[in-house]
Design a protein around this motif. Structure first.
Motif, PDB file in Angstrom:
ATOM      1  N   UNK A 186       0.813  -1.220   0.000  1.00 44.97           N
ATOM      2  CA  UNK A 186       0.000   0.000   0.000  1.00 44.97           C
ATOM      3  C   UNK A 186       0.843   1.264   0.000  1.00 44.97           C
ATOM      4  N   UNK A 187       2.077   1.181   0.486  1.00 41.99           N
ATOM      5  CA  UNK A 187       2.936   2.370   0.504  1.00 41.99           C
ATOM      6  C   UNK A 187       3.114   2.956  -0.887  1.00 41.99           C
ATOM      7  N   UNK A 188       2.985   2.130  -1.897  1.00 41.05           N
ATOM      8  CA  UNK A 188       3.189   2.578  -3.271  1.00 41.05           C
ATOM      9  C   UNK A 188       1.883   2.874  -4.005  1.00 41.05           C
ATOM     10  N   UNK A 189       0.767   2.833  -3.302  1.00 43.28           N
ATOM     11  CA  UNK A 189      -0.543   3.159  -3.869  1.00 43.28           C
ATOM     12  C   UNK A 189      -0.838   2.361  -5.150  1.00 43.28           C
ATOM     13  N   UNK A 190      -0.812   1.035  -5.087  1.00 39.89           N
ATOM     14  CA  UNK A 190      -1.084   0.233  -6.289  1.00 39.89           C
ATOM     15  C   UNK A 190      -2.536   0.362  -6.720  1.00 39.89           C
ATOM     16  N   UNK A 191      -2.775   0.124  -8.000  1.00 39.14           N
ATOM     17  CA  UNK A 191      -4.138   0.144  -8.519  1.00 39.14           C
ATOM     18  C   UNK A 191      -4.800  -1.222  -8.402  1.00 39.14           C
ATOM     19  N   UNK A 192      -3.994  -2.285  -8.422  1.00 40.29           N
ATOM     20  CA  UNK A 192      -4.533  -3.644  -8.354  1.00 40.29           C
ATOM     21  C   UNK A 192      -3.698  -4.469  -7.397  1.00 40.29           C
TER      22      UNK A 192
END
Length: 276
Positions: free
Chosen positions: A188-194
């Motif tokens: 989540x630290x990298x703000x994934x889309x999927x």
């Protein structure tokens, strides 16, 4: 292990490396689209004309008996396995079959494996900081003071995964469930889309399972989340839409009640569990 040592361990860092923002375009369709995908291994058809659509912000559960093709499906999406035929698109612009694993990760697809892989010698906070720094590949950032925005992001993720009070604790002494939440936090630290999440509650206590259900349902809408799971009680607690795989293709889709009452599903999957 220091943060510098951990970052130098490229294989482990790469497990959770995804970008701070994703270029995926979902204005004209779903976030993930698989059409007529086929994969064979030594004559065994692991994936058989698989068609699957995941919408932006959706929480989808994938169930099916052993050998149904669930892991192979995730391997295809992340570039680990190349299909013999078919199409796999991320948004409307990115043909995943033309990209390798690093390129696919850079688009914003994060994968959580069943066994948690965190840096056990580092603190919870340091693990999250490392996940944030890893994408930059700039070692001096690890010795620099965190900006207010970066600290806020770590605090936000700590709250999301429920580990605020344990931020200074060494990751190696966390419970199994807490390690699972920490690894989700690192993604989540990298703000994934999927997010692709493989059997997240295997080995968890009932209380940990309840907390994991809350965590995954809280992510829906912010990210698209695909959960592969065998525990039917857990699936029922989080499922909005369920896809049942059998022999490498989609057998049924719908709500948990719909697939649970589907005679085909009862015969090949749920019925088999009751007999076991």
């Amino acid at each position: 292990m220091s943060l510098l040592d951990a970052l130098a361990d490229r294989d482990r860092v790469f497990d959770f490396l995804v970008p701070a923002s994703s270029p995926v375009d979902v204005r004209h369709g779903p976030i993930l689209y698989l059409e007529d995908v086929n994969v064979s291994f030594d004559g065994f058809k692991a994936i058989n004309n698989l068609n699957l659509t995941i919408n932006d912000g959706e929480l989808r559960c994938i169930i099916g008996p052993n050998g149904a093709g669930k892991t192979t499906m995730m391997d295809i999406i992340t570039g680990k396995t190349r299909p013999d035929s078919g199409q796999v698109w991320f948004g409307s612009r990115h043909n995943l079959l033309t990209k390798n694993e690093p390129e696919i990760a850079s688009l914003g697809i994060g994968r959580k494996f069943q066994k948690p892989t965190v840096f056990e010698a580092l603190s919870v906070f340091d693990n999250l900081e490392l996940a944030m720094a890893a994408d930059k590949r700039v070692l001096p950032t690890l010795t620099a003071r965190l900006s207010g925005e970066q600290r806020s992001r770590i605090d936000e993720v700590l709250e999301t995964i429920g580990l605020e009070s344990l931020c200074g604790r060494q990751a190696g002494i966390l419970s199994h469930g807490q390690k699972q939440w920490l690894e989700i936090g690192m993604l989540l630290m990298q703000r994934p889309r999927l997010l692709l999440v493989d059997e997240p509650v295997a080995g968890m206590t009932e209380q940990e399972m309840e907390r994991t259900a809350e965590l995954l349902t809280s992510l829906a809408g912010k990210q698209s989340v695909v959960v592969v799971e065998h525990d039917m009680g857990f699936v029922r607690s989080i499922a909005r839409q369920v896809t049942v795989l059998h022999q490498g293709s989609v057998l049924a889709e719908g709500t948990m009640d719909q697939v649970s009452n589907d005679p085909k599903v009862i015969e090949v999957y749920l019925g088999a569990e009751e007999e076991a």
